[in-house]
Design an enzyme around this catalytic site. Structure first.
Site, mmCIF file in Angstrom:
data_model
loop_
_atom_site.group_PDB
_atom_site.id
_atom_site.type_symbol
_atom_site.label_atom_id
_atom_site.label_comp_id
_atom_site.label_asym_id
_atom_site.label_seq_id
_atom_site.Cartn_x
_atom_site.Cartn_y
_atom_site.Cartn_z
ATOM 1 N N GLY A 254 0.819 -1.120 0.234
ATOM 2 C CA GLY A 254 0.092 -0.021 -0.040
ATOM 3 C C GLY A 254 0.770 1.289 0.017
ATOM 4 N N GLU B 169 4.059 3.927 6.124
ATOM 5 C CA GLU B 169 3.059 3.181 6.019
ATOM 6 C C GLU B 169 1.886 4.021 5.313
ATOM 7 O OE1 GLU B 169 1.287 0.649 6.313
ATOM 8 O OE2 GLU B 169 1.913 -0.578 8.004
ATOM 9 N N ASP B 170 0.786 3.233 4.470
ATOM 10 C CA ASP B 170 -0.190 3.966 3.793
ATOM 11 C C ASP B 170 -1.296 4.368 4.840
ATOM 12 O OD1 ASP B 170 -0.847 1.285 4.368
ATOM 13 O OD2 ASP B 170 -1.810 0.930 2.325
ATOM 14 N N ASP C 25 -4.805 1.730 10.710
ATOM 15 C CA ASP C 25 -6.176 1.748 11.112
ATOM 16 C C ASP C 25 -6.469 1.220 12.469
ATOM 17 O OD1 ASP C 25 -9.172 0.960 11.032
ATOM 18 O OD2 ASP C 25 -8.788 -0.274 9.205
ATOM 19 N N GLY D 106 -4.064 -0.416 14.167
ATOM 20 C CA GLY D 106 -2.714 -0.769 14.522
ATOM 21 C C GLY D 106 -2.144 -1.941 14.499
ATOM 22 N N THR E 163 -1.037 -4.289 12.373
ATOM 23 C CA THR E 163 -0.202 -4.337 11.651
ATOM 24 C C THR E 163 1.146 -3.513 12.193
ATOM 25 O OG1 THR E 163 -1.495 -4.297 9.594
ATOM 26 C CG2 THR E 163 0.772 -4.090 9.209
ATOM 27 N N LEU E 164 0.854 -2.488 12.498
ATOM 28 C CA LEU E 164 1.970 -1.777 13.224
ATOM 29 C C LEU E 164 2.679 -2.388 14.305
ATOM 30 C CD1 LEU E 164 3.705 1.148 12.815
ATOM 31 C CD2 LEU E 164 1.849 1.930 14.616
ATOM 32 N N LYS F 48 -6.641 6.572 11.072
ATOM 33 C CA LYS F 48 -8.022 6.515 11.439
ATOM 34 C C LYS F 48 -8.078 6.416 13.025
ATOM 35 C CE LYS F 48 -9.939 3.795 7.539
ATOM 36 N NZ LYS F 48 -10.484 2.435 7.060
ATOM 37 N N PHE G 11 -14.128 3.007 4.765
ATOM 38 C CA PHE G 11 -13.139 2.315 3.930
ATOM 39 C C PHE G 11 -13.019 3.090 2.516
ATOM 40 C CE2 PHE G 11 -12.090 -0.901 0.647
ATOM 41 C CZ PHE G 11 -10.954 -1.599 1.403
ATOM 42 N N ASP H 131 -5.970 -0.373 -1.702
ATOM 43 C CA ASP H 131 -6.858 -1.444 -2.647
ATOM 44 C C ASP H 131 -8.115 -1.840 -2.117
ATOM 45 O OD1 ASP H 131 -5.275 -3.161 -0.600
ATOM 46 O OD2 ASP H 131 -6.288 -4.674 -1.737
ATOM 47 N N ARG I 122 -5.266 0.603 -6.528
ATOM 48 C CA ARG I 122 -4.017 1.130 -6.077
ATOM 49 C C ARG I 122 -3.408 2.275 -6.926
ATOM 50 N NH1 ARG I 122 -2.172 -2.200 -1.866
ATOM 51 N NH2 ARG I 122 -2.722 -4.500 -2.021
#
Ligand code: IMP
Ligand code: MG
Length: 179
Positions: A49, A103-104, A107, A109, A111-112, A135, A156, A163, A169
């Protein structure tokens, strides 16, 4: 384009390309100030992303820096959460270095949190977080978000790297889903 259709869903324009660039200019300025005395920071771009944000952001860096592209892959393993995160593509030795995660979107968090945990094992000097979108109503983790381009509601969205099931994308604007 005011509206786009991706798979089964319609999206309407939410953030124009020029607004994106203005927001990146502000973030880039802060990063330049904070990094002016750091020795060759490494930007770690989290694929897929963040490819567009990384490109636009890095063009505004005026100090010596490196960029590396990583990907988080989750696979089932025997842990308490049942999920193990593996970091693919970290070819740079980050021990003792300043790392800026790119990061893109942040949300929830999740992933972070996973990414920071993996990176800490490599003992960097410090980890900073730069995300184009945040967000705030969804993010409930403790990791400080040092640089956020724009704060957005919990809609969203697609475009500018983001994506919907791999489509969207390539769009230069950001679009939100039409409910
Ligand atoms: P997290 O919830 O912070 O872990 O976000 C996980 C990932 O979900 C992000 O890196 C994005 O790839 C994706 N994501 C979160 N929100 C959106 C969205 O609004 N549109 C597209 N992808 C999203
Ligand atoms: Mg992402």
């Amino acid at each position: 384009m005011k509206r786009v259709k991706l798979h089964d869903k319609e999206f309407e324009i939410a953030i124009r390309h020029d607004q994106i660039q203005t927001a990146i200019g502000v973030v880039a300025q802060k990063i330049r100030e904070d990094m002016k005395n750091e020795y060759i920071p490494v930007f770690l771009s989290v694929l897929n992303g963040s490819f567009m944000f990384t490109s636009d952001l890095l063009k505004q860096m005026d100090f010596n820096c490196e960029v590396s592209f990583v990907k988080l892959a989750s696979y089932s393993g025997v842990t308490s959460t049942g999920k193990v995160q593996e970091l693919l593509g970290l070819s740079t030795d980050i021990r003792g270095r300043t790392v800026i995660i790119v990061e893109d979107i942040v949300d929830t968090g999740h992933t972070l949190v996973d990414l920071v945990a993996v990176l800490k094992k490599h003992q960097p000097k410090q980890i900073k977080v730069a995300t184009f979108l945040l967000k705030p109503d969804a993010y409930d983790k403790d990791i400080p978000i040092d640089y956020a381009g724009m704060k957005i509601p919990n809609d969203f969205i697609v475009g500018y790297g983001l994506d919907y099931d791999q489509l969207g994308r390539n769009l230069r604007n950001i679009y939100k889903i039409v409910n």
